[in-house]
Design a protein around this motif. Structure first.
Motif, PDB file in Angstrom:
ATOM      1  N   UNK A  25      -3.333 -32.426 -13.361  1.00  0.00           N
ATOM      2  CA  UNK A  25      -3.029 -33.585 -12.530  1.00  0.00           C
ATOM      3  C   UNK A  25      -2.000 -33.246 -11.460  1.00  0.00           C
ATOM      4  N   UNK A  26      -1.003 -32.469 -11.839  1.00  0.00           N
ATOM      5  CA  UNK A  26       0.066 -32.189 -10.891  1.00  0.00           C
ATOM      6  C   UNK A  26      -0.443 -31.408  -9.689  1.00  0.00           C
ATOM      7  N   UNK A  64       4.141 -26.400 -15.520  1.00  0.00           N
ATOM      8  CA  UNK A  64       5.015 -26.741 -14.404  1.00  0.00           C
ATOM      9  C   UNK A  64       6.192 -27.599 -14.879  1.00  0.00           C
ATOM     10  N   UNK A  65       7.173 -27.727 -14.011  1.00  0.00           N
ATOM     11  CA  UNK A  65       8.306 -28.608 -14.292  1.00  0.00           C
ATOM     12  C   UNK A  65       7.930 -30.028 -13.876  1.00  0.00           C
ATOM     13  N   UNK A  66       7.102 -30.633 -14.712  1.00  0.00           N
ATOM     14  CA  UNK A  66       6.581 -31.956 -14.402  1.00  0.00           C
ATOM     15  C   UNK A  66       7.677 -33.016 -14.443  1.00  0.00           C
ATOM     16  N   UNK A  67       7.426 -34.089 -13.723  1.00  0.00           N
ATOM     17  CA  UNK A  67       8.323 -35.244 -13.717  1.00  0.00           C
ATOM     18  C   UNK A  67       7.634 -36.364 -14.487  1.00  0.00           C
ATOM     19  N   UNK A  68       8.211 -36.730 -15.624  1.00  0.00           N
ATOM     20  CA  UNK A  68       7.655 -37.764 -16.492  1.00  0.00           C
ATOM     21  C   UNK A  68       8.531 -39.008 -16.412  1.00  0.00           C
ATOM     22  N   UNK A 123       7.547 -44.947  -6.915  1.00  0.00           N
ATOM     23  CA  UNK A 123       7.994 -44.512  -5.589  1.00  0.00           C
ATOM     24  C   UNK A 123       8.575 -43.102  -5.631  1.00  0.00           C
ATOM     25  N   UNK A 124       9.002 -42.663  -6.816  1.00  0.00           N
ATOM     26  CA  UNK A 124       9.554 -41.317  -6.980  1.00  0.00           C
ATOM     27  C   UNK A 124       8.471 -40.269  -7.212  1.00  0.00           C
ATOM     28  N   UNK A 125       7.206 -40.695  -7.239  1.00  0.00           N
ATOM     29  CA  UNK A 125       6.041 -39.814  -7.377  1.00  0.00           C
ATOM     30  C   UNK A 125       6.081 -38.970  -8.656  1.00  0.00           C
ATOM     31  N   UNK A 126       6.101 -39.623  -9.813  1.00  0.00           N
ATOM     32  CA  UNK A 126       6.060 -38.862 -11.070  1.00  0.00           C
ATOM     33  C   UNK A 126       4.673 -38.270 -11.305  1.00  0.00           C
ATOM     34  N   UNK A 127       4.605 -37.294 -12.187  1.00  0.00           N
ATOM     35  CA  UNK A 127       3.318 -36.713 -12.573  1.00  0.00           C
ATOM     36  C   UNK A 127       2.630 -37.537 -13.646  1.00  0.00           C
ATOM     37  N   UNK A 151      -1.294 -41.892 -10.157  1.00  0.00           N
ATOM     38  CA  UNK A 151      -0.380 -41.449 -11.216  1.00  0.00           C
ATOM     39  C   UNK A 151      -1.007 -41.752 -12.575  1.00  0.00           C
ATOM     40  N   UNK A 152      -1.257 -40.745 -13.404  1.00  0.00           N
ATOM     41  CA  UNK A 152      -1.811 -40.989 -14.740  1.00  0.00           C
ATOM     42  C   UNK A 152      -0.901 -41.898 -15.563  1.00  0.00           C
TER      43      UNK A 152
END
Length: 229
Positions: A25-26, A64-68, A123-127, A151-152
């Motif tokens: 997804x990322x 990856x260093x995903x953003x959750x 708005x912060x565009x998380x993964x 965004x999943x």
């Protein structure tokens, strides 16, 4: 109570790593992230398969260093507090081991605030967005918000009206919860058994304390009880 929260949390966090790594997804929908720090799996490779339906590789690690991001409805009782702390504790392990970014909000039993929280998080565009809805109907729009943003979405414990589908364009990819209707049926059976033992037949006055009326557990559990009674 603690065990239930722990099982749901471990399952979800293992699942989100699996989904993000295997589906990419990322790379295809969200901002490109730097490679994750090398590390050992947070979820044991021998984690019981019965808790991971459809997951073939327990112990997967993120690439990856995903953003959750995680939006929680409330922490007004011991179960909810334990649940959120479990999510936070496992997220901290992912951050420490792999450099994952994790951010969470608590709506304080306020659906309007939870929607505002989610708008800010998206708005912060998380993964990936994790959500435990305060109420079922008001938070239903979050699925559409995630579809629009790409965004999943994974639902934890308290669900919404929408259900996950096999549509690859549907961002609502997973729901992790109990069968609250079945839980209500079990409660109804227990009530019938108690009344029968006391009066010789299932009669008497029953008062239901449903909890949060608009939440999925409250709705489905009440339906299960009434189905029996």
């Amino acid at each position: 109570m603690k065990r239930k929260a722990f099982q749901i949390t471990v399952t979800v966090l293992m699942l989100l790593s699996f989904v993000l790594v295997s589906q990419g997804f990322s790379a295809t929908r969200r901002p490109n992230r730097p490679d994750a720090n090398p590390g050992n799996p947070v979820t044991p490779t021998d984690f019981p398969a019965k808790f991971l339906p459809g997951i073939e590789k327990p112990g997967v690690i993120p690439e990856k260093k995903y953003f959750i991001a995680f939006s929680n409805g409330d922490m007004n009782d011991l179960w909810r507090l334990t649940f959120v702390k479990d999510v936070e504790n496992f997220a901290n392990r992912y951050m420490e081991e792999f450099g994952i970014k994790f951010m969470w909000t608590n709506a304080g039993h306020n659906s309007a605030k939870q929607l505002a929280d989610i708008e800010s998080l998206l708005a912060l565009k998380p993964d990936l967005l994790l959500m435990s809805a305060n109420e079922r109907e008001p938070l239903n729009v979050v699925k559409e918000m995630c579809d629009e943003q790409g965004v999943p979405l994974i639902i934890l414990d308290r669900g919404i009206v929408y259900q996950p589908t096999d549509d690859p364009n549907d961002m609502y990819i997973q729901s992790q919860s109990l069968d609250f209707f079945l839980n209500g049926i079990a409660m109804g059976v227990a009530v019938v058994r108690f009344l029968t033992e006391k009066y010789g037949e299932p009669k008497g006055n029953v008062v239901e304390l449903a909890g949060i009326l608009g939440s999925e557990p409250g709705i489905q559990r009440s339906q299960g009880v009434k189905f029996v009674l």
